[in-house]
Design an enzyme around this catalytic site. Structure first.
Site, PDB file in Angstrom:
ATOM      1  N   ASP A 335       0.962  -1.418  -0.042  1.00 35.43           N
ATOM      2  CA  ASP A 335       0.416   0.328   0.032  1.00 35.43           C
ATOM      3  C   ASP A 335       0.854   1.350   0.219  1.00 35.43           C
ATOM      4  O   ASP A 335       1.861   1.184   0.522  1.00 35.43           O
ATOM      5  CB  ASP A 335      -0.789  -0.039   1.063  1.00 35.43           C
ATOM      6  CG  ASP A 335      -0.234  -0.011   2.873  1.00 35.43           C
ATOM      7  OD1 ASP A 335       0.730  -0.719   2.844  1.00 35.43           O
ATOM      8  OD2 ASP A 335      -0.792   1.282   3.051  1.00 35.43           O
ATOM      9  N   GLU A 336       0.258   2.552  -0.642  1.00 36.67           N
ATOM     10  CA  GLU A 336       0.990   3.637   0.136  1.00 36.67           C
ATOM     11  C   GLU A 336       1.932   3.694  -0.694  1.00 36.67           C
ATOM     12  O   GLU A 336       3.570   4.385   0.190  1.00 36.67           O
ATOM     13  CB  GLU A 336       0.498   4.496   1.327  1.00 36.67           C
ATOM     14  CG  GLU A 336      -0.364   4.358   1.535  1.00 36.67           C
ATOM     15  CD  GLU A 336      -1.048   4.966   2.791  1.00 36.67           C
ATOM     16  OE1 GLU A 336      -2.132   5.038   3.387  1.00 36.67           O
ATOM     17  OE2 GLU A 336      -0.299   4.016   4.095  1.00 36.67           O
ATOM     18  N   CYS A 337       2.892   2.810  -1.676  1.00 41.60           N
ATOM     19  CA  CYS A 337       4.055   3.750  -2.588  1.00 41.60           C
ATOM     20  C   CYS A 337       4.394   4.769  -3.188  1.00 41.60           C
ATOM     21  O   CYS A 337       3.712   4.476  -4.698  1.00 41.60           O
ATOM     22  CB  CYS A 337       4.499   1.961  -2.918  1.00 41.60           C
ATOM     23  SG  CYS A 337       6.106   1.905  -3.516  1.00 41.60           S
TER      24      CYS A 337
END
EC number: 3.2.1.52
Length: 778
Positions: A335-337
């Protein structure tokens, strides 16, 4: 469910009196109305079972797990009642019998019977017996005095709705002691939860020993200091760190396994890796130097996807993880990269070229590059007999068939994954993020990340999306709630955030979907469960014991109608002048009507102490409680009580999810208020809540028009506002338009929403939300 007959109830009562007279200790009665609610409860017309000291628990001979189950049951009963039970091998025709052999579709199902001669818990597996034990434990509840307990005759058939019933604990931001982790596991066991998702790596700290990479804990587990509040720019100056050794992690795994809980570790990759980069800067796109992040949020320093050492690092770390954790699933985050560094990194761009990756209308080439990294991790785990779970971002770029998706950004990711025939764990932040506030009055709550997630909303969650076909719904295999710990530095606060919301979670995870949810009934069952929390010394929130206040505008009377109640019908007292209510204050009876500005405060008075005090500040203007109609739609996700919210006399705080605000998206706010008679006005005030990070912006313009017939309107005031700058603060913006006094009956107020978010923002070009709370006319 069959009710007790009068004869049976009288018989039980008589038995209780007889026991009291013989032992001088009161007899309590078990109550099978517990959390989670069992699938099927029937009450045969026969005598019950008297649970008293000296009775024996029998378990399957030679089965160590069943022996442990029997010991658990004995310890639970002694702790909650003082009754001491013996534990013995065998299958007798009396006493309490734990046995295997039940035929059921789920290994966690159980059959509990109570009759005059014995109590039997039978299941297909030891885990099923354990859940039957939890049901008996919660039915007995907490009984002071050490007297016997009458278990009414009953037959309970029960089975879980979902095979995966999870709760996540983040230790990357703040970590907890071994004893505290074990207590957390005990909390899960009480709530029939069978998965502990353990989030072990973050930008702010690496928490698990990896022997091949010792700097991960030597350097990556320690941050020099921690930001104060919500990235205030100020720091506490205190070093923070710690990690779990592999032996400690194995100890946690074993402790959980005894309680039929599987620990699923998470190593979040390729983002959320700044702590790892601080230890091994060569794994980043720039080579560093990096520091373990001192602030909250998502760092744009991520693993370099073009570096061969990165792929080897991932495989090496996962190789040690699977030696520690025997779980079928390993969570790889995903997630959230942020892709900013990849876009300018020669190695990443070379990897994209070498792999022949092309961007398309669905995903950028960098998003497809992340999919390559995830697939490398998945391939390694599959080769070693394991499967991956990842957050719903791992859908970007395609998945292998064995991947399970954890849908956290609402339900859309889960729906998409199910349609692609991937197993899905539903964990939407809008229902199941327990780091959100659980009360509207955030001033009296410990600091949280934001949001608003009261018990009722958690309980209302239905994890099976109606958008899926019955065949697609089969891929929804579990439900999980998450506790992120940026703002949770102590375990006492962690307990406060999850209890008793965990009770609402477990009922959704376990209980049958065809049982109509009854929130009031659930609350009464939860109050009994909280007796166990109290006995265990767990820190739990007491919001469900507060006075529930509902204030609604009455367009007929032009007043605000107030209704209030408590879960246990405790007497309610109130004041209207802002002073603290006590038992000497006015007593609430059957409702209130308010027709002027005041500060309404209420409390429930109980022998063990008063509830927390509610506080509602009510203003009264010429628009309050007047009929209102909307000319443009309210956004469904933030509709709450609808248009009357704008004339209910109450304003909201900075938390836009409390129900005091309503939202408009892709259209403007346009409302007409009927003052019911010609009324002189000379000003209009409208407030907007701004949280730019959540795409919530101020109005771009406001106009006021008046009419005598609700047909022909004349503008009396208007203002325009510039697009918001990046430096404009998140706050409540108050707009007051003054104009020459005019006598009118109908007033139209229009507020323009942001149609194109400015270029400096991550959502540039998209529409912004407009949140408003009250139209004030004077």
């Amino acid at each position: 469910m069959k009710p007790f007959s009068k004869f049976n109830c009288l018989g039980l009562a008589f038995a209780g009196m007889m026991i009291t007279s013989c032992t001088d200790k009161p007899t309590a009665f078990a109550d099978y109305q517990i959390v989670p609610m069992p699938l099927e409860i029937t009450t045969p017309q026969q005598s019950g079972f008297l649970l008293k000291s000296g009775e024996t628990i029998y378990y399957t001979a030679g089965n160590e797990k069943m022996k442990k189950n029997a010991e658990f049951l004995a310890s639970f009963i002694k702790e909650q009642t003082g009754i001491e039970l013996k534990v013995q091998e065998g299958d007798k025709e009396s006493g309490i019998v734990l046995k295997l052999g039940l035929e059921a579709t789920s290994p966690e199902a159980y059959h509990l019977t109570v009759d005059g001669g014995k109590v039997v818990i039978e299941a297909p597996s030891e885990a099923g017996v354990f859940y039957g034990i939890q049901t008996l434990r919660k039915s007995v509840s907490v009984h002071e005095g050490g007297g016997a307990i009458e278990l009414p005759a009953v037959e309970i058939n029960d089975t879980p709705r979902f095979s995966y019933r999870g709760m996540m604990l983040d230790v990357g931001r703040h970590m907890f002691t071994m004893d505290e982790i074990k207590t957390y596991i005990d909390m899960l066991a009480l709530h029939n939860i069978n998965r502990l998702h353990w989030h072990l790596s973050e930008d702010q700290g690496w928490r698990i020993e990896i022997k091949k990479y010792p700097k991960l804990t030597e350097i990556g587990s320690k941050r020099s200091e921690t930001v104060i509040g919500r990235n205030s720019g100020k720091y506490d100056g205190k070093p923070y760190g710690g990690f779990y050794t592999q032996e400690q992690a194995k100890e946690i795994v074993a402790y959980a396994a005894e309680r039929y809980i599987t620990v699923i570790p998470e190593i979040d990759l390729p983002g959320h890796m700044q702590a790892a980069l601080a230890a091994y800067p060569e794994l980043g796109c720039t080579g560093g130097p990096y520091e373990v992040w001192r602030m909250w949020g998502v760092s744009d320093n991520v693993l370099c996807a073009g570096n061969d050492k990165t792929i080897q690092f991932i495989k090496d770390v996962l190789a040690e993880i699977i030696e520690i954790f025997p779980s079928e699933y390993i969570h790889v985050g995903g997630d959230e990269c942020p892709k900013d560094k990849w876009k300018t990194c020669p190695k990443c761009q070379a990897r994209i070229k070498a792999l022949g990756i092309k961007g398309d209308s669905k995903h950028s080439k960098e998003e497809y590059l992340q999919s390559y990294v995830i697939r490398e991790a998945e391939k390694f785990l599959n080769e070693h007999g394991r499967n991956i779970i990842g957050w719903d971002e791992i859908l970007e770029g395609g998945l292998a068939p064995n991947a399970t998706v954890m849908s956290w950004r609402g339900e859309s990711g889960g729906i998409e994954a199910a349609r692609q025939k991937h197993n899905v764990i539903m964990t939407p932040n809008t229902y199941l993020y327990f780091d959100y506030y659980q009360a509207k009055d955030t001033e009296t709550e410990p600091l949280a990340i934001g949001g608003y997630l009261p018990m009722e909303r958690v309980y209302s969650y239905e994890p099976m999306p109606s958008a899926l076909t019955p065949e697609e719904q089969k891929y929804i295999t579990g439900v999980q709630a998450n506790l992120w710990t940026e703002y949770i530095p102590t375990f006492a606060q962690a307990q406060y955030m999850v209890l008793p919301r965990m009770a609402a979670l477990c009922e959704t995870q376990w209980s049958a979907p065809d049982k109509k949810k009854d929130y009031e009934g659930f609350l009464k069952r939860t109050v009994r469960l909280m007796d166990i929390y109290k006995l265990k010394g767990w820190n739990y929130a007491t919001h469900i014991l507060d006075v529930k206040v509902n204030i609604a505008p009455n367009q007929e009377t032009g007043k605000l109608d107030v209704s209030a109640y408590t879960v246990d019908n405790a007497p309610i007292y109130y004041t209207l002048d802002g002073t603290e209510p006590t038992a000497a204050s006015l007593k609430y009876e059957d409702g209130l009507s308010i027709d002027q500005a005041c500060v309404l405060r209420m409390t429930a008075v109980r022998p063990e102490g008063n509830s927390r005090i509610t506080c509602d500040t009510i203003s009264f203007s010429k628009s309050t409680a007047k009929p209102i109609s909307m000319l443009q739609p309210i956004n469904k996700a933030y509709e709450f009580n609808g248009a009357p919210t704008l004339v209910d006399g109450m304003t909201g705080n900075r938390n836009y999810k409390t129900g005091h605000w309503i939202a408009f998206y892709k259209n403007d706010m346009e409302a007409v208020i009927d003052l019911k008679e010609a009324t002189e006005i000379s000003s209009m005030t409208l407030r907007a809540c701004v949280e730019k990070g959540d795409w919530i912006f101020d109005a771009r313009g406001i106009s006021v028009e008046v009419s005598d017939d609700n047909k022909a309107f004349k503008q009396v005031a208007s203002e325009s506002y510039p697009a918001m700058k990046e430096t404009d603060p998140n706050q409540i913006y108050v707009h007051t338009l003054n104009f020459t006094p005019v006598k009118t009956r109908y007033v139209k107020v229009k507020a323009l929403s942001e149609k194109s978010i400015p270029a400096w923002h991550g959502g540039k070009g998209n529409p912004g939300y407009l949140f408003v709370d009250e139209i004030i006319l004077n």
